[in-house]
Design a protein around this motif. Structure first.
Motif, PDB file in Angstrom:
ATOM      1  N   ARG A   1       0.820  -1.222   0.000  1.00  0.00           N
ATOM      2  CA  ARG A   1       0.000   0.000   0.000  1.00  0.00           C
ATOM      3  C   ARG A   1       0.850   1.265   0.000  1.00  0.00           C
ATOM      4  O   ARG A   1       0.345   2.348  -0.258  1.00  0.00           O
ATOM      5  CB  ARG A   1      -0.930   0.018   1.205  1.00  0.00           C
ATOM      6  CG  ARG A   1      -2.036  -1.016   1.089  1.00  0.00           C
ATOM      7  CD  ARG A   1      -3.067  -0.878   2.158  1.00  0.00           C
ATOM      8  NE  ARG A   1      -3.631   0.471   2.196  1.00  0.00           N
ATOM      9  CZ  ARG A   1      -4.322   0.947   3.206  1.00  0.00           C
ATOM     10  NH1 ARG A   1      -4.557   0.193   4.257  1.00  0.00           N
ATOM     11  NH2 ARG A   1      -4.805   2.167   3.179  1.00  0.00           N
ATOM     12  N   LEU A   2       2.151   1.136   0.291  1.00  0.00           N
ATOM     13  CA  LEU A   2       3.032   2.307   0.334  1.00  0.00           C
ATOM     14  C   LEU A   2       3.892   2.426  -0.909  1.00  0.00           C
ATOM     15  O   LEU A   2       4.821   3.222  -0.954  1.00  0.00           O
ATOM     16  CB  LEU A   2       3.910   2.238   1.591  1.00  0.00           C
ATOM     17  CG  LEU A   2       3.152   2.214   2.912  1.00  0.00           C
ATOM     18  CD1 LEU A   2       4.123   2.081   4.079  1.00  0.00           C
ATOM     19  CD2 LEU A   2       2.267   3.452   3.065  1.00  0.00           C
ATOM     20  N   VAL A   3       3.574   1.625  -1.921  1.00  0.00           N
ATOM     21  CA  VAL A   3       4.308   1.651  -3.183  1.00  0.00           C
ATOM     22  C   VAL A   3       3.324   1.975  -4.299  1.00  0.00           C
ATOM     23  O   VAL A   3       2.313   1.294  -4.457  1.00  0.00           O
ATOM     24  CB  VAL A   3       4.992   0.291  -3.464  1.00  0.00           C
ATOM     25  CG1 VAL A   3       5.690   0.312  -4.815  1.00  0.00           C
ATOM     26  CG2 VAL A   3       5.955  -0.068  -2.348  1.00  0.00           C
ATOM     27  N   ASP A   4       3.604   3.046  -5.045  1.00  0.00           N
ATOM     28  CA  ASP A   4       2.775   3.399  -6.203  1.00  0.00           C
ATOM     29  C   ASP A   4       3.620   4.260  -7.143  1.00  0.00           C
ATOM     30  O   ASP A   4       4.822   4.412  -6.935  1.00  0.00           O
ATOM     31  CB  ASP A   4       1.476   4.102  -5.777  1.00  0.00           C
ATOM     32  CG  ASP A   4       1.720   5.369  -4.966  1.00  0.00           C
ATOM     33  OD1 ASP A   4       2.761   6.038  -5.169  1.00  0.00           O
ATOM     34  OD2 ASP A   4       0.863   5.698  -4.130  1.00  0.00           O
ATOM     35  N   GLU A   5       2.989   4.811  -8.168  1.00  0.00           N
ATOM     36  CA  GLU A   5       3.732   5.608  -9.145  1.00  0.00           C
ATOM     37  C   GLU A   5       4.381   6.834  -8.531  1.00  0.00           C
ATOM     38  O   GLU A   5       5.473   7.227  -8.920  1.00  0.00           O
ATOM     39  CB  GLU A   5       2.808   6.023 -10.294  1.00  0.00           C
ATOM     40  CG  GLU A   5       2.455   4.887 -11.219  1.00  0.00           C
ATOM     41  CD  GLU A   5       1.601   5.344 -12.386  1.00  0.00           C
ATOM     42  OE1 GLU A   5       1.590   6.553 -12.696  1.00  0.00           O
ATOM     43  OE2 GLU A   5       0.938   4.482 -12.987  1.00  0.00           O
ATOM     44  N   SER A   6       3.701   7.455  -7.562  1.00  0.00           N
ATOM     45  CA  SER A   6       4.266   8.660  -6.950  1.00  0.00           C
ATOM     46  C   SER A   6       5.310   8.321  -5.883  1.00  0.00           C
ATOM     47  O   SER A   6       6.126   9.165  -5.533  1.00  0.00           O
ATOM     48  CB  SER A   6       3.155   9.514  -6.333  1.00  0.00           C
ATOM     49  OG  SER A   6       2.551   8.831  -5.255  1.00  0.00           O
ATOM     50  N   ARG A   7       5.279   7.102  -5.381  1.00  0.00           N
ATOM     51  CA  ARG A   7       6.242   6.660  -4.369  1.00  0.00           C
ATOM     52  C   ARG A   7       6.744   5.275  -4.767  1.00  0.00           C
ATOM     53  O   ARG A   7       6.221   4.245  -4.351  1.00  0.00           O
ATOM     54  CB  ARG A   7       5.564   6.592  -2.994  1.00  0.00           C
ATOM     55  CG  ARG A   7       6.473   6.193  -1.873  1.00  0.00           C
ATOM     56  CD  ARG A   7       7.271   7.370  -1.398  1.00  0.00           C
ATOM     57  NE  ARG A   7       7.977   6.982  -0.181  1.00  0.00           N
ATOM     58  CZ  ARG A   7       9.061   7.567   0.217  1.00  0.00           C
ATOM     59  NH1 ARG A   7       9.551   8.576  -0.460  1.00  0.00           N
ATOM     60  NH2 ARG A   7       9.655   7.184   1.302  1.00  0.00           N
ATOM     61  N   PRO A   8       7.769   5.229  -5.621  1.00  0.00           N
ATOM     62  CA  PRO A   8       8.258   3.923  -6.081  1.00  0.00           C
ATOM     63  C   PRO A   8       8.878   3.109  -4.935  1.00  0.00           C
ATOM     64  O   PRO A   8       9.248   3.661  -3.899  1.00  0.00           O
ATOM     65  CB  PRO A   8       9.315   4.285  -7.125  1.00  0.00           C
ATOM     66  CG  PRO A   8       9.711   5.676  -6.807  1.00  0.00           C
ATOM     67  CD  PRO A   8       8.533   6.332  -6.170  1.00  0.00           C
ATOM     68  N   ARG A   9       8.981   1.825  -5.166  1.00  0.00           N
ATOM     69  CA  ARG A   9       9.603   0.925  -4.185  1.00  0.00           C
ATOM     70  C   ARG A   9      11.052   1.358  -3.971  1.00  0.00           C
ATOM     71  O   ARG A   9      11.830   1.467  -4.920  1.00  0.00           O
ATOM     72  CB  ARG A   9       9.545  -0.515  -4.687  1.00  0.00           C
ATOM     73  CG  ARG A   9      10.196  -1.531  -3.766  1.00  0.00           C
ATOM     74  CD  ARG A   9      10.091  -2.934  -4.343  1.00  0.00           C
ATOM     75  NE  ARG A   9       8.695  -3.329  -4.469  1.00  0.00           N
ATOM     76  CZ  ARG A   9       7.998  -3.914  -3.496  1.00  0.00           C
ATOM     77  NH1 ARG A   9       8.564  -4.151  -2.339  1.00  0.00           N
ATOM     78  NH2 ARG A   9       6.741  -4.247  -3.685  1.00  0.00           N
ATOM     79  N   LEU A  10      11.408   1.607  -2.704  1.00  0.00           N
ATOM     80  CA  LEU A  10      12.758   2.056  -2.371  1.00  0.00           C
ATOM     81  C   LEU A  10      13.645   0.939  -1.832  1.00  0.00           C
ATOM     82  O   LEU A  10      14.857   1.100  -1.750  1.00  0.00           O
ATOM     83  CB  LEU A  10      12.696   3.192  -1.345  1.00  0.00           C
ATOM     84  CG  LEU A  10      11.932   4.444  -1.770  1.00  0.00           C
ATOM     85  CD1 LEU A  10      11.878   5.447  -0.621  1.00  0.00           C
ATOM     86  CD2 LEU A  10      12.570   5.057  -3.008  1.00  0.00           C
ATOM     87  N   TYR A  11      13.014  -0.178  -1.438  1.00  0.00           N
ATOM     88  CA  TYR A  11      13.754  -1.289  -0.836  1.00  0.00           C
ATOM     89  C   TYR A  11      13.323  -2.598  -1.465  1.00  0.00           C
ATOM     90  O   TYR A  11      12.148  -2.820  -1.710  1.00  0.00           O
ATOM     91  CB  TYR A  11      13.506  -1.348   0.684  1.00  0.00           C
ATOM     92  CG  TYR A  11      13.891  -0.069   1.375  1.00  0.00           C
ATOM     93  CD1 TYR A  11      15.183   0.138   1.830  1.00  0.00           C
ATOM     94  CD2 TYR A  11      12.957   0.945   1.548  1.00  0.00           C
ATOM     95  CE1 TYR A  11      15.539   1.318   2.439  1.00  0.00           C
ATOM     96  CE2 TYR A  11      13.303   2.135   2.161  1.00  0.00           C
ATOM     97  CZ  TYR A  11      14.598   2.319   2.601  1.00  0.00           C
ATOM     98  OH  TYR A  11      14.946   3.493   3.203  1.00  0.00           O
ATOM     99  N   ARG A  12      14.291  -3.463  -1.714  1.00  0.00           N
ATOM    100  CA  ARG A  12      13.975  -4.776  -2.266  1.00  0.00           C
ATOM    101  C   ARG A  12      13.596  -5.723  -1.140  1.00  0.00           C
ATOM    102  O   ARG A  12      13.828  -5.434   0.032  1.00  0.00           O
ATOM    103  CB  ARG A  12      15.153  -5.324  -3.064  1.00  0.00           C
ATOM    104  CG  ARG A  12      16.395  -5.617  -2.246  1.00  0.00           C
ATOM    105  CD  ARG A  12      17.541  -6.077  -3.161  1.00  0.00           C
ATOM    106  NE  ARG A  12      18.745  -6.339  -2.409  1.00  0.00           N
ATOM    107  CZ  ARG A  12      19.027  -7.487  -1.814  1.00  0.00           C
ATOM    108  NH1 ARG A  12      18.201  -8.498  -1.898  1.00  0.00           N
ATOM    109  NH2 ARG A  12      20.149  -7.648  -1.155  1.00  0.00           N
ATOM    110  N   LYS A  13      13.001  -6.831  -1.507  1.00  0.00           N
ATOM    111  CA  LYS A  13      12.650  -7.853  -0.524  1.00  0.00           C
ATOM    112  C   LYS A  13      13.942  -8.454   0.026  1.00  0.00           C
ATOM    113  O   LYS A  13      14.853  -8.790  -0.732  1.00  0.00           O
ATOM    114  CB  LYS A  13      11.794  -8.942  -1.172  1.00  0.00           C
ATOM    115  CG  LYS A  13      11.344 -10.014  -0.215  1.00  0.00           C
ATOM    116  CD  LYS A  13      10.429 -10.991  -0.914  1.00  0.00           C
ATOM    117  CE  LYS A  13       9.895 -12.014   0.071  1.00  0.00           C
ATOM    118  NZ  LYS A  13       8.934 -12.910  -0.588  1.00  0.00           N
ATOM    119  N   MET A  14      13.993  -8.558   1.331  1.00  0.00           N
ATOM    120  CA  MET A  14      15.177  -9.115   1.993  1.00  0.00           C
ATOM    121  C   MET A  14      14.768 -10.376   2.740  1.00  0.00           C
ATOM    122  O   MET A  14      13.726 -10.410   3.397  1.00  0.00           O
ATOM    123  CB  MET A  14      15.756  -8.115   2.999  1.00  0.00           C
ATOM    124  CG  MET A  14      16.267  -6.821   2.398  1.00  0.00           C
ATOM    125  SD  MET A  14      17.829  -6.994   1.534  1.00  0.00           S
ATOM    126  CE  MET A  14      18.955  -7.327   2.867  1.00  0.00           C
TER     127      MET A  14
END
Length: 165
Positions: free
Chosen positions: A127-140
């Motif tokens: 819910r915190l990833v979208d076009e205006s806020r791209p994913r900043l962290y990869r799955k760890m």
């Protein structure tokens, strides 16, 4: 914290599954300029609860390039945001970089409770990833194990999790 992100109230606390408690004793050192009680780091936890010594300061936080002391508030718990919340919040909250310095004449005692997610697989809430806020962290995966390897080498694991565009 979750409300400020527009998330369900318990989405962080629902992840709790593990807690480690550490009792810390920092003996005095006549040359505190030569040692650290704990070197600079951020915690791998979701959050950390700290009960500080009632009389002896030593915990410091990094802001920019400057270290600031954490004031003593007797019988209060200090809450430190860890790397897992930074990743889950997609960078909205930052893991606090901190260290412990030694007092020249007095010992310091503290208790820290580290709250971890049930699983060491961690990634930003969708819910915190979208076009205006791209994913900043990869799955760890196995974040705690990777954290310990990096800590021993003086590196922050959160840097491995970041996606650089």
């Amino acid at each position: 914290m979750t409300r400020s992100l527009g998330l369900e109230d318990n989405c962080f606390s629902d992840l709790y599954g593990n807690m480690d408690i550490r009792f810390n004793l920092y003996p005095p050192c006549p040359r505190p300029d030569l040692v650290l009680g704990f070197k600079s780091h951020s915690d791998s936890s979701l959050i950390t609860h700290v009960l500080q010594d009632k009389e002896v300061e030593g915990l410091q936080f990094l802001k920019g390039d400057e270290w600031f002391r954490a004031p003593i508030v007797p019988d209060a718990l200090l809450i430190i945001v860890g790397d897992q919340v930074e990743i889950l919040s997609n960078g909205a909250f930052k893991g606090a970089v901190h260290q412990v310095v030694i007092h020249p004449d007095k010992e310091r005692i503290s208790v820290a409770a580290f709250c971890y997610g049930e699983s060491y697989k961690i990634e930003p809430f969708e819910r915190l990833v979208d076009e205006s806020r791209p994913r900043l962290y990869r799955k760890m995966e196995n974040y705690g194990d990777i954290f310990m390897e990096n800590y021993q080498k003086g590196r922050r694991t959160i840097e491995e999790a970041k996606i650089y565009v």
